[in-house]
Motif scaffolding. Sequence first.
Motif, PDB file in Angstrom:
ATOM      1  N   LEU A 184      15.428  40.723  43.629  1.00  7.87           N
ATOM      2  CA  LEU A 184      15.810  39.330  43.818  1.00  7.87           C
ATOM      3  C   LEU A 184      16.751  38.847  42.712  1.00  7.87           C
ATOM      4  O   LEU A 184      17.654  38.045  42.961  1.00  7.87           O
ATOM      5  N   GLY A 185      16.543  39.342  41.500  1.00  8.69           N
ATOM      6  CA  GLY A 185      17.436  38.980  40.401  1.00  8.69           C
ATOM      7  C   GLY A 185      18.854  39.425  40.666  1.00  8.69           C
ATOM      8  O   GLY A 185      19.810  38.686  40.419  1.00  8.69           O
ATOM      9  N   LYS A 186      18.997  40.637  41.191  1.00  9.14           N
ATOM     10  CA  LYS A 186      20.318  41.141  41.541  1.00  9.14           C
ATOM     11  C   LYS A 186      20.930  40.306  42.649  1.00  9.14           C
ATOM     12  O   LYS A 186      22.129  40.020  42.640  1.00  9.14           O
ATOM     13  N   PHE A 187      20.101  39.911  43.620  1.00  8.22           N
ATOM     14  CA  PHE A 187      20.597  39.090  44.724  1.00  8.22           C
ATOM     15  C   PHE A 187      21.132  37.763  44.213  1.00  8.22           C
ATOM     16  O   PHE A 187      22.189  37.293  44.639  1.00  8.22           O
ATOM     17  N   LYS A 188      20.391  37.129  43.297  1.00 11.74           N
ATOM     18  CA  LYS A 188      20.816  35.843  42.748  1.00 11.74           C
ATOM     19  C   LYS A 188      22.196  35.935  42.122  1.00 11.74           C
ATOM     20  O   LYS A 188      23.034  35.050  42.295  1.00 11.74           O
ATOM     21  N   ILE A 222      31.058  33.927  47.111  1.00 10.38           N
ATOM     22  CA  ILE A 222      31.463  32.521  47.011  1.00 10.38           C
ATOM     23  C   ILE A 222      32.779  32.408  46.250  1.00 10.38           C
ATOM     24  O   ILE A 222      32.919  32.931  45.145  1.00 10.38           O
ATOM     25  N   ILE A 223      33.731  31.724  46.863  1.00 10.24           N
ATOM     26  CA  ILE A 223      34.975  31.372  46.186  1.00 10.24           C
ATOM     27  C   ILE A 223      34.878  29.889  45.842  1.00 10.24           C
ATOM     28  O   ILE A 223      34.674  29.057  46.733  1.00 10.24           O
ATOM     29  N   PRO A 224      34.997  29.516  44.570  1.00 11.26           N
ATOM     30  CA  PRO A 224      34.844  28.113  44.181  1.00 11.26           C
ATOM     31  C   PRO A 224      36.088  27.276  44.499  1.00 11.26           C
ATOM     32  O   PRO A 224      36.621  26.560  43.646  1.00 11.26           O
ATOM     33  N   ALA A 225      36.548  27.387  45.737  1.00  8.38           N
ATOM     34  CA  ALA A 225      37.716  26.642  46.217  1.00  8.38           C
ATOM     35  C   ALA A 225      37.713  26.726  47.736  1.00  8.38           C
ATOM     36  O   ALA A 225      37.055  27.585  48.323  1.00  8.38           O
ATOM     37  N   ASN A 263      39.337  33.960  41.878  1.00  9.93           N
ATOM     38  CA  ASN A 263      38.110  34.173  41.132  1.00  9.93           C
ATOM     39  C   ASN A 263      36.937  33.899  42.058  1.00  9.93           C
ATOM     40  O   ASN A 263      36.978  32.964  42.869  1.00  9.93           O
ATOM     41  N   THR A 264      35.891  34.696  41.951  1.00  7.81           N
ATOM     42  CA  THR A 264      34.666  34.397  42.692  1.00  7.81           C
ATOM     43  C   THR A 264      33.734  33.614  41.775  1.00  7.81           C
ATOM     44  O   THR A 264      34.009  33.436  40.581  1.00  7.81           O
ATOM     45  N   ALA A 265      32.612  33.160  42.325  1.00 12.36           N
ATOM     46  CA  ALA A 265      31.632  32.441  41.512  1.00 12.36           C
ATOM     47  C   ALA A 265      30.817  33.385  40.630  1.00 12.36           C
ATOM     48  O   ALA A 265      30.065  32.934  39.764  1.00 12.36           O
ATOM     49  N   LYS A 266      30.969  34.690  40.826  1.00 10.62           N
ATOM     50  CA  LYS A 266      30.313  35.686  39.976  1.00 10.62           C
ATOM     51  C   LYS A 266      31.153  35.865  38.725  1.00 10.62           C
ATOM     52  O   LYS A 266      32.335  36.203  38.795  1.00 10.62           O
ATOM     53  N   ASN A 303      38.501  41.292  50.078  1.00 10.89           N
ATOM     54  CA  ASN A 303      38.497  42.522  49.292  1.00 10.89           C
ATOM     55  C   ASN A 303      37.870  42.218  47.934  1.00 10.89           C
ATOM     56  O   ASN A 303      38.512  41.589  47.079  1.00 10.89           O
ATOM     57  N   PHE A 304      36.611  42.624  47.756  1.00  8.92           N
ATOM     58  CA  PHE A 304      35.935  42.386  46.482  1.00  8.92           C
ATOM     59  C   PHE A 304      36.399  43.431  45.474  1.00  8.92           C
ATOM     60  O   PHE A 304      36.326  44.635  45.725  1.00  8.92           O
ATOM     61  N   ILE A 305      36.865  42.961  44.328  1.00  9.12           N
ATOM     62  CA  ILE A 305      37.500  43.848  43.349  1.00  9.12           C
ATOM     63  C   ILE A 305      36.484  44.337  42.323  1.00  9.12           C
ATOM     64  O   ILE A 305      35.809  43.539  41.665  1.00  9.12           O
ATOM     65  N   LYS A 306      36.387  45.658  42.204  1.00  5.57           N
ATOM     66  CA  LYS A 306      35.472  46.281  41.246  1.00  5.57           C
ATOM     67  C   LYS A 306      36.213  46.981  40.107  1.00  5.57           C
ATOM     68  O   LYS A 306      35.610  47.344  39.099  1.00  5.57           O
ATOM     69  N   GLY A 307      37.503  47.219  40.294  1.00  8.45           N
ATOM     70  CA  GLY A 307      38.268  47.946  39.288  1.00  8.45           C
ATOM     71  C   GLY A 307      39.487  47.151  38.840  1.00  8.45           C
ATOM     72  O   GLY A 307      39.567  45.938  39.014  1.00  8.45           O
ATOM     73  N   GLN A 308      40.468  47.862  38.285  1.00  7.39           N
ATOM     74  CA  GLN A 308      41.669  47.240  37.756  1.00  7.39           C
ATOM     75  C   GLN A 308      42.730  47.159  38.845  1.00  7.39           C
ATOM     76  O   GLN A 308      43.134  48.177  39.406  1.00  7.39           O
ATOM     77  N   LEU A 309      43.194  45.954  39.133  1.00  4.17           N
ATOM     78  CA  LEU A 309      44.230  45.774  40.146  1.00  4.17           C
ATOM     79  C   LEU A 309      45.589  46.231  39.619  1.00  4.17           C
ATOM     80  O   LEU A 309      45.885  46.084  38.427  1.00  4.17           O
TER      81      LEU A 309
END
Length: 217
Positions: free
Chosen positions: A102-106, A113-116, A131-134, A167-173
């Motif tokens: 659950l902690g990971k889910f939070k 979520i995109i704050p826009a 930017n995402t909310a993460k 497209n969720f980014i995990k590395g260097q664009l």
Amino acid sequence: MITIVIASCKKDNYIVGGQLENTTTTLTTYDYLKSNRYQLFDTLLMVIDKAGLKDAINKQGITFYAPTDFSIKNYLQKKTLEAQKVNPFAQYSIDTLMKYDLGKFKDSLNAYIIPAAVKYSLLTQNGVIFNTAKTGSKAVISYEETFDPNLGYTSAVSTAPRIEYYNFIKGQLPAVVVASAIPDTVGVRVLCQTTGLTTATGQLNVLNNTHVLYFKQ
């Protein structure tokens, strides 16, 4: 843009690459998901409630890229297969997720979520970086022409339909971003099967049913 009618709640037959017929609702994002007649978000909302994240997806002005219950099921299946490499009888269930994950889910829900307010007018074929909310994470969101008949294209129309990808980014664009060319080692590309809904609290898009929760590959 195209509209594809909802036919059933089968995994590959909800809405693919289309726009809703009615693009506004007086419901909040949470309540709209809860009211889905195919109950595609019941498990998602159960975990959101357990994690106390209702306000996060109802925050004014955000865009929520909602994973369906199929995304959660896909994740649980992957985690079960991983666990069975150690214990052939292991099962990773939704109860396991809520007890241990659950902690990971939070934290990870913020990646959806995109704050826009993400509007079609802001997007391009090659994608726009948000930017995402993460904390510290980004997404490239594109609005691309498609010539795939499975995604709504037909030679009967003069203009190719457009579909949205998250497209969720995990590395260097790279310095020059082309959304469709981002390698798997850098980003996880997901088709949006429903886009462009304005709720009472923000924008709502729905990720394809084949998506795996947490952008797990």
